[in-house]
Design an enzyme around this catalytic site. Structure first.
Site, PDB file in Angstrom:
ATOM      1  N   HIS A  67       0.871  -1.183   0.000  1.00  0.00           N
ATOM      2  CA  HIS A  67       0.000   0.000   0.000  1.00  0.00           C
ATOM      3  C   HIS A  67       0.909   1.234   0.000  1.00  0.00           C
ATOM      4  O   HIS A  67       1.631   1.471   0.967  1.00  0.00           O
ATOM      5  CB  HIS A  67      -0.872   0.037   1.263  1.00  0.00           C
ATOM      6  N   HIS A  89      -6.773   0.207   7.668  1.00  0.00           N
ATOM      7  CA  HIS A  89      -7.462  -0.961   8.216  1.00  0.00           C
ATOM      8  C   HIS A  89      -7.522  -0.822   9.739  1.00  0.00           C
ATOM      9  O   HIS A  89      -6.601  -0.270  10.349  1.00  0.00           O
ATOM     10  CB  HIS A  89      -6.708  -2.245   7.890  1.00  0.00           C
ATOM     11  N   TYR A  91      -7.038  -3.224  11.684  1.00  0.00           N
ATOM     12  CA  TYR A  91      -6.005  -4.083  12.284  1.00  0.00           C
ATOM     13  C   TYR A  91      -4.672  -3.350  12.435  1.00  0.00           C
ATOM     14  O   TYR A  91      -3.780  -3.804  13.143  1.00  0.00           O
ATOM     15  CB  TYR A  91      -5.835  -5.402  11.512  1.00  0.00           C
ATOM     16  N   GLU A  92      -4.507  -2.201  11.746  1.00  0.00           N
ATOM     17  CA  GLU A  92      -3.292  -1.405  11.939  1.00  0.00           C
ATOM     18  C   GLU A  92      -3.320  -0.654  13.263  1.00  0.00           C
ATOM     19  O   GLU A  92      -2.320  -0.050  13.649  1.00  0.00           O
ATOM     20  CB  GLU A  92      -3.140  -0.394  10.787  1.00  0.00           C
ATOM     21  N   MET A 223     -10.341  -8.059   4.900  1.00  0.00           N
ATOM     22  CA  MET A 223     -10.184  -7.238   6.108  1.00  0.00           C
ATOM     23  C   MET A 223     -10.401  -5.755   5.856  1.00  0.00           C
ATOM     24  O   MET A 223      -9.834  -4.908   6.561  1.00  0.00           O
ATOM     25  CB  MET A 223      -8.777  -7.469   6.691  1.00  0.00           C
ATOM     26  N   SER A 224     -11.217  -5.415   4.861  1.00  0.00           N
ATOM     27  CA  SER A 224     -11.380  -3.988   4.517  1.00  0.00           C
ATOM     28  C   SER A 224     -12.765  -3.731   3.916  1.00  0.00           C
ATOM     29  O   SER A 224     -13.687  -4.519   4.077  1.00  0.00           O
ATOM     30  CB  SER A 224     -10.303  -3.586   3.503  1.00  0.00           C
ATOM     31  N   HIS A 263       0.535 -13.168   2.824  1.00  0.00           N
ATOM     32  CA  HIS A 263       0.446 -11.841   2.202  1.00  0.00           C
ATOM     33  C   HIS A 263       1.165 -11.836   0.850  1.00  0.00           C
ATOM     34  O   HIS A 263       0.719 -11.192  -0.095  1.00  0.00           O
ATOM     35  CB  HIS A 263       1.033 -10.778   3.140  1.00  0.00           C
TER      36      HIS A 263
END
Ligand code: CYT
Length: 291
Positions: A67, A89, A91-92, A223-224, A263
């Site tokens: 990203h 996200h 999760y960040e 996850m988004s 990933h």
């Protein structure tokens, strides 16, 4: 006690929108959110102006490999577009409302359409890696448990308190995306009527979690996207969502032979489909912007 938080958020949105209005004369009608490995979607834009997230006051910072972390303003076929290369996200560690802040900023700049993309795992066993799923609905797992971007006092400037989501994914835009798939000879890899399941991450799903999501009708998982779609619908944008299938999830009973998600695998799959997807989304931008 909630007042300072809310006013701070409202303030951030205004400060960022004012900054961008000064930084560029572009007033895009379309926002494209580029998913993992899909930053190259901005390549089809002409006369571009790139603004790094780090150079935008009060803008969140992107932390994920794959990203880039920049806004690309440009035009294609007479249509003004802004691409987010890199999204936020939960999760960040970002507050969920922070992950959707750019949607409201773009709404203040006049954006009317959201094209949102993501890299997702296939729950639907008929999907293949490299397929593109047109989202027709979503399942918001964190949202059902209260982790939802519209929790808190409603900001009436953007929309009403209770937002329907039965029409979250615009049917006309879905049909347009399907016609475009035919024109591009992509009907073997574009999947219609897909249901995307939003999970928090950052772990990939367990086999039993995948079975749960599949049992209720999920076709892809990631996850988004869902928080952004919700905030876009709240402020009245028309939305189309595309999932690039980057891996097949592991279902119970198949762990011995299946490959765990990684990933790198997600980024590799995105790379393999890049050029075709770029051309497809480019024509979609023009059709939406001129339609
Ligand atoms: N794959 C992905 N889960 C997956 O299996 N890209 C996101 C979430």
């Amino acid at each position: 006690a909630t007042m300072p938080v809310i006013s701070a958020e409202k303030d951030d949105v205004d400060v960022i929108a004012d900054f961008l209005k000064e930084a560029t004369t572009y007033r895009p009608s379309i926002l494209v959110v580029c998913g993992s490995g899909l930053g190259s979607l901005s390549k089809c834009l002409e006369n571009t102006i790139t603004i790094h997230y780090n150079d935008i006051p009060r803008f969140p910072k992107s932390t994920v490999v794959g990203h880039a972390g920049e806004l690309v303003f440009g035009e294609i076929g007479g249509v003004q577009v802004v691409c987010m290369r890199g999204r936020f996200h939960t999760y960040e560690g970002h507050d969920i409302r922070k992950t959707t802040l750019p949607i409201r900023v773009m709404s203040l700049l006049g954006v009317k359409f959201l094209i949102v993309t993501n890299a997702a795992g296939a729950l639907n066993e008929t999907y293949n890696v490299g397929d593109v799923m047109i989202m027709a609905d979503h399942l918001n797992m964190p949202g059902l448990a209260g982790k939802h971007p519209l929790v808190g006092p409603n900001d009436d400037r953007f929309g009403e308190r209770f937002t329907p989501l039965s029409d979250a994914y615009d049917v006309k835009l879905q049909n347009l995306a399907w016609r475009m798939a035919k024109q591009h000879n992509m009907t073997d890899k574009v999947r219609r009527n897909g249901v995307y399941c939003f999970v928090s991450g950052p772990t990939y799903e367990t086999p039993t979690e995948c079975r749960l999501l599949r049992l209720v009708g999920g076709d892809s998982v990631g996850m988004s996207t869902v928080p952004e779609v919700i905030v876009a619908r709240h402020c009245g944008m028309k939305t189309i969502g595309l999932s690039l299938i980057t891996n097949k999830v592991v279902m119970p009973g198949t762990q011995r032979t299946a490959i765990p998600a990684s990933h790198q695998e997600v980024l590799d799959a995105a790379l393999a489909t890049q050029t075709q997807l770029e051309n497809y989304v480019k024509d979609l931008m023009v059709a939406i912007g001129t339609g």
